[in-house]
Each structure stands twice: as structure tokens, then as C-alpha cells.
Design an enzyme around this catalytic site. Structure first.
Site, PDB file in Angstrom:
ATOM      1  N   GLY A 213      -7.815   0.531   1.048  1.00 56.84           N
ATOM      2  CA  GLY A 213      -7.007   1.490   0.313  1.00 56.84           C
ATOM      3  C   GLY A 213      -5.895   0.783  -0.433  1.00 56.84           C
ATOM      4  CB  ILE A 214      -3.360   1.598  -2.593  1.00 55.85           C
ATOM      5  CG1 ILE A 214      -2.402   0.765  -3.453  1.00 55.85           C
ATOM      6  CG2 ILE A 214      -2.841   3.025  -2.399  1.00 55.85           C
ATOM      7  CD1 ILE A 214      -2.339   1.217  -4.892  1.00 55.85           C
ATOM      8  N   GLY A 215      -1.475   0.095  -0.486  1.00 53.90           N
ATOM      9  CA  GLY A 215      -0.268   0.122   0.323  1.00 53.90           C
ATOM     10  C   GLY A 215      -0.021  -1.215   0.985  1.00 53.90           C
ATOM     11  CD  GLU A 236     -11.108   6.757  -0.443  1.00 51.75           C
ATOM     12  OE1 GLU A 236      -9.952   7.196  -0.545  1.00 51.75           O
ATOM     13  OE2 GLU A 236     -11.946   7.225   0.356  1.00 51.75           O
ATOM     14  N   GLY A 334     -10.809   9.967   2.231  1.00 55.13           N
ATOM     15  CA  GLY A 334     -12.103   9.368   2.516  1.00 55.13           C
ATOM     16  C   GLY A 334     -12.195   8.701   3.872  1.00 55.13           C
TER      17      GLY A 334
END
Length: 616
Positions: A213-215, A236, A334
Site C-alpha cells: 500500500g502507501i504510507g 491494488e 482491499g
């Protein structure tokens, strides 16, 4: 023949496309058509009671502001941004929980029929095809299902490969308006997330396929993957960290078994460099979430590793990810799609990674029971690993008792005793389980060490209460001769109580180290080294034992080297060992580390002592 450019319009005739009470979809993530929203607000003031459906929207989200509450009602699948979060909290907006893979079905089967989809696209090519660019996710499904597609054509939108194209003839209206693609900077480093990144990277094998993901946590993970080889991406979303891994050749998708050779995603979010990277890049393909997030598709990748976060995890392994008590905070997204897909993948690893505390360290995110009002997003049966800055908890195949002990071990040390006491109330652990897991500070911030031995990879770490059954297995793997030489007598057995006592060590006083082989979620103890503190003498007694098929490979030396280092750092004056005189290999190991024989009145035993240098 009519030119593509001539089909652009200067303004949207809103009354001809929508009416009061219509349901509109707004483009996702970094592809929010802000010009269309502005036009809707200013040019369609007589159209009211519009339902605005969307997922994450990187925007000012002005349609969620209080002044528009009589015109717009928000229905979001993921709570993001101050304006939307405030609207949900005040009851002006709704949150609809849904797996990201299934959002599109709400449009296609008309559970949520769409009157119009407001989207942002790239300029058309010479054949009239526009790209959805940085955000295909649920946008393609919404566009295909809506009665009208209203498009903002943005010259700054990248053209991305994959299933990302719509023909301009499909648009009921399209307006050209330039808009900067919103950027998401790489998160600042922190010591906590860096440690989490190191632990997660240990679980990633060469040739694995990743979902990130992001972060802070995903960014930290990518920084510790630069020495890996032949990684793939099926995720995703992708961010700058993935781009850098591709540019360095770490991610080449060579070993992927689904879409080999291609990075597969549904949207990207990051800096301008990332958007330039995906523009006309044939190596990165964008597909709808219904395809990318479909668990059956995810599982087609062997060694699929999913890395997701959580707000809290209870001691049975239940994951809370979209709410803080009764307050809905984000969304399902997701996470379940990829946890399910990775768990079904051959060699797959679903990982939940999170800091151990919140609110400046005042609240534990590893909890005995979920906060009142919180909901389970990912069930206790799905998660294989939970990672914090204090280590890796392996949950697959573990009993509730073992899970609790594993998770307490990766909780912040100041909460471990209270967590153990709390679950004792529910008989999750037996009365004889007294000691909560403790760390060995001298091992450093990362309490697991990768140990290559004779071409194989093992891991050195502290022995802990969750190893009770593993230590039993280790004991019963020994021959009678090994047991006699190690224990100086032949024990009749290894009960759960005895095993529990041996793994429940206060590592601030005594020390118990183990070298393990990790095969997926299975940990196999291959060697154990201990020292027992004699505080009155400022000394410790040392012993170790190695599984028979690994004897002679140097495991005992590795354990002894670490124990000497720990004892020295703690200021002990000496270490000693008492060894059966016929145990020549063990005596040899001690003597290689400058242990000297001293007089022992028992001719069947050899006593060896090493005096330690003062730590100053």
C-alpha cells in the site's frame, strides 16, 4: 470525418444528464475531476439531493462541506480526508463497507445504479481513445455501468497500459481542463517503521510477488528489499517505492506465474516522478479492482505476499482496520481480498504490519479484546503473520493460547504483563504460564538475525513462551545419547509444564537463544543456547544443544558468540560450563572461545571458565 478535438465541449449541460435525486460516481484517488465538481456546484444549483458515491478521493472534497449538505449526500466505500470523515461523524455522509473487489458489482447488478460517472481521463489518441491514467480501480466499472459518462479531459493525465481505455464516443459530455495530478510524498522515516520494514523484508523470499500500500510502513518495506532478486508486483496500488525497485531491477516480474513480466495494479499514488514513470510504460498494466483484487486471481501468483496494516489486533488474531471503537475511520478496502488471495497462494504469506502503540505510545494496538464498537475486518483464521517493531508473530496453525503468546511478544514491552494477566481471566493460558515474553536489548533493535549456514538460511532469536510446543518437538527429536550428554542424566519426558518453564525466560536476567528454520509459518528449533545467571558471583553458567543432523555446522559457535557478547555487555565477570568429559565436540567449542579448564573433583565432568573483560 469529425475530428476528435471537435467533440470537446466548453461546458456540461447538467440538466440534460442528471436530475434531483440522481446518484453520481466521482473518480477515485488521484483522478478526482475537480473541474467537473466545481461546475456541478456552480452551474447546477437547482439540482438537489444528489448521492455522491466514491472510494478514496485525493481532493479538497468540497462536496462534503457542511454548506452543501442539502445538495449532496455522500456514500463512501472508504473514509478518507478531513471533510469526508467529518461528514460521516456528523451523519451527513454514509460509509458502506465492501470488499474493493466487489464494489463494481454494486454498480453492475444495480444495487447502486449510477445515473452518471464523473471521471478524469487523458487526452484521446488519434483513434479517439482516452486513458483512465493513474486510477482505473473502480472507475472503469462505474463508467461502464453509468447511464452517462461525464469526462474531464486533462492534458496532464498519464496514459497507462492495460484495461484503462474508453473511447471518446462513449462520453455524454467531455470538457478539457488542465489539472495537476495530486502528489503524495514519500513518508518520513521513523525508527519504528524502519524496524517494521526490516522484519517484513525478512518474510519476503526472492521470487515472491508483492502487494503493497502507501504510507510509512510500505515505504519502509521497499527500502529493505533492495538486496532481493526477481520480485514481482500484483497490487491494488503502487507508489514511488515500487517504481524505485523496478528501476533497480529488483522488481522484474520474471518469476510471476500470473501476468509474468508485468507489474499489475489498479491505481498509483505518489510523486510526479511516479506519474511520469507510468506514462506510456508497457511494463506496468492497470486493470479494474474487480480483476486485480479478485482473490482467485491473486492466488494465481505463487509466493504471493500481501502487506496490510491495521488499527488494532486482538490476541486471537482478529484484525480491526476500519474503525476506532464506534468511530468509522477508513474502510475495508482491499485488505481482505489480498489476505484471502495470499493465503490461498502456493507459498503465500498474508502479513498485517502495524506499530505496536498509538496516541504517542499511550495505547497498545495489540489488545486482549477489541475496543467496544470496533468491527472485525480480517478474521482470525486468515492472518498468517502480524509484524510490529518488536518482531514477527507467526499465527498460522497456532492454538488460541499460542497466538496470544506470540502476539504479546510483539506488543510493546510495557503492555505485555497486563495483556498476559487479562487473557488469564479467560483461561487462554494455563496457570503455570507465569512469565510474559521479554526482549534481549543487546540483540539490537531488530531481535531476529538472519544466519546463513552451509548454503541454508536460519534465524537467531530469543526463545519465548510461544515456543513451548516447538521445544517439546526439539527435545523428542534428540537421541538418548544427546539428551544424556546435554542434561547429564536421561529425563523421562518433557511435559508441557516443563517445556513452558524452559521457554518462559526473563531475558533481562537469564538468556535463552534459539536458531530456527522457518518454512512458511512453521518454525523448527534447530539449536538452543542458554546461560543461567548467578548474581551472587556476577557469573553465568552456559550450555547449548543442537539437533543431531546439524551438529558440526557451527550453530553452537554462533550461539556461544552471542551469549559472550550479551554477558560482556551486561558486565558479568565470568562465564562457566560443566560438560561431560566424553563430550569432546562441546568442549572443543568452548575452548575455541578461550574457555579454560579448571579443576573439577568429578572425573566424569570437565569445568571450563572464561573471564570476561570489564565492559568499560
Amino acid at each position: 470525418m469529425q475530428s476528435v478535438k471537435s467533440q470537446f465541449t466548453n461546458a456540461v449541460d447538467w440538466p440534460s444528464l442528471i436530475k434531483s435525486g440522481s446518484r453520481l460516481f466521482i473518480g477515485s484517488n488521484a483522478a478526482v475531476p475537480n473541474h467537473l465538481i466545481d461546475s456541478l456546484i456552480e452551474d447546477a444549483k437547482d439540482i438537489k439531493d444528489l448521492e455522491m458515491v466514491h472510494t478514496v478521493t485525493i481532493s479538497d472534497n468540497k462536496w462534503a462541506n457542511p454548506e452543501y449538505k442539502h445538495r449532496f449526500k455522500i456514500n463512501t466505500f472508504f473514509i478518507h480526508g478531513d471533510a469526508v470523515r467529518q461528514a460521516v461523524e456528523e451523519g451527513r455522509a454514509d460509509y458502506t463497507p465492501c470488499f474493493l473487489s466487489e464494489v463494481s458489482s454494486l454498480f453492475t447488478d444495480e444495487t447502486l445504479p449510477l445515473d452518471a460517472a464523473l471521471i478524469m481521463v487523458s487526452p484521446p489518441d488519434e483513434l479517439g481513445y482516452c486513458s483512465l491514467g493513474v486510477s482505473v480501480d473502480v472507475v472503469m466499472s462505474a463508467a461502464r455501468s453509468a447511464k452517462h459518462i461525464i469526462a474531464q479531459i486533462n492534458p496532464k493525465m498519464p496514459r497507462t497500459a492495460g484495461h484503462s481505455f474508453l473511447h471518446i464516443s462513449e462520453f455524454s459530455a467531455c470538457v478539457e481542463h488542465e489539472q495537476a495530478i495530486p502528489e503524495m510524498d514519500i513518508a518520513e522515516k521513523s525508527s519504528i517503521t524502519e524496524r517494521i520494514g526490516q522484519y517484513v523484508a525478512m518474510l519476503v523470499e526472492d521470487g515472491a510477488t508483492l502487494q503493497l500500500g502507501i504510507g510509512k510502513v510500505p515505504d519502509a518495506v521497499t527500502r529493505y528489499l533492495h538486496q532481493h532478486k526477481n520480485l514481482g508486483i500484483h497490487s491494488e496500488m503502487i507508489s514511488d517505492g515500487v517504481m524505485e525497485l523496478m528501476q533497480k531491477g529488483v522488481v522484474n516480474n520474471r518469476s510471476k506465474t500470473f501476468h509474468p513480466g508485468k507489474t499489475v495494479t489498479s491505481f498509483c499514488l505518489g510523486t510526479k516522478r511516479l506519474y511520469e514513470f507510468v506514462h506510456n510504460n508497457p511494463h506496468v498494466e492497470f486493470y479494474p479492482s474487480s480483476y486485480v483484487n479478485k482473490p482467485a486471481n491473486i492466488a494465481k501468483n505463487t509466493r504471493m505476499v500481501s502487506i496490510n496494516s491495521a488499527l488494532e489486533v486482538d490476541l486471537s488474531g482478529q484484525v480491526v482496520a476500519d474503525s476506532i471503537g464506534y468511530q468509522f475511520y477508513s474502510g475495508i478496502g482491499g485488505q481482505v481480498d489480498f489476505v484471502s488471495g495470499a493465503s490461498k497462494s502456493k507459498g503465500g504469506k498474508p502479513i498485517i504490519a502495524l506499530p505496536s502503540t498509538a496516541r504517542g505510545g499511550e495505547v497498545s494496538r495489540i489488545v486482549a479484546t477489541m475496543s467496544e464498537g470496533s468491527g472485525v475486518v480480517t478474521s482470525r483464521g486468515n492472518v498468517h503473520y502480524v509484524v510490529t517493531e518488536f518482531g514477527i508473530a507467526s499465527l498460522k496453525g497456532k492454538s488460541v493460547r499460542e497466538r496470544a503468546l506470540e502476539l504479546i511478544r510483539v506488543a510493546h514491552p510495557k503492555f505485555r504483563e497486563a495483556l498476559l494477566s487479562k487473557i488469564r481471566e479467560h483461561v487462554w493460558v494455563p496457570d503455570y504460564q507465569k512469565q510474559y515474553p521479554t526482549d534481549i536489548p543487546e540483540l539490537g533493535n531488530v531481535q531476529i538475525k538472519r544466519v546463513p549456514i552451509k548454503g541454508e538460511t536460519f534465524y537467531l532469536r530469543a526463545l519465548n513462551p510461544a515456543d513451548e510446543r516447538r521445544l517439546q518437538e526439539f527435545f523428542y527429536s534428540h537421541t538418548k545419547e544427546t539428551v544424556r550428554l546435554r542434561y547429564n542424566y536421561i529425563p523421562q519426558g518433557m511435559t508441557r509444564e516443563k517445556s513452558c518453564d524452559l521457554v518462559s525466560v526473563d531475558q533481562s536476567k537469564d538468556v535463552a537463544l534459539t536458531i530456527v528454520r522457518q518454512e512458511g509459518s512453521r518454525n523448527i528449533i534447530e539449536a538452543v543456547g542458554r546461560y543461567y545467571l548467578y548474581p551472587q558471583d556476577n557469573a553465568c553458567e552456559v550450555a547449548f544443544v543442537t539437533r543431531e543432523d546439524h551438529q558440526g555446522k557451527g550453530m553452537a559457535k554462533i550461539l556461544l558468540e552471542h551469549m559472550i557478547s550479551i554477558a560482556t555487555a551486561r558486565g558479568l565477570s565470568k562465564m562457566f560450563a560443566i560438560v561431560k568429559s566424553e563430550n569432546k565436540p562441546m568442549i572443543s567449542v568452548f575452548e575455541q572461545f578461550e574457555f579454560k579448564r579448571v579443576f573439577n573433583p568429578d572425573p566424569g565432568e570437565i569445568e571450563l571458565i572464561r573471564y570476561l573483560k570489564d565492559k568499560s
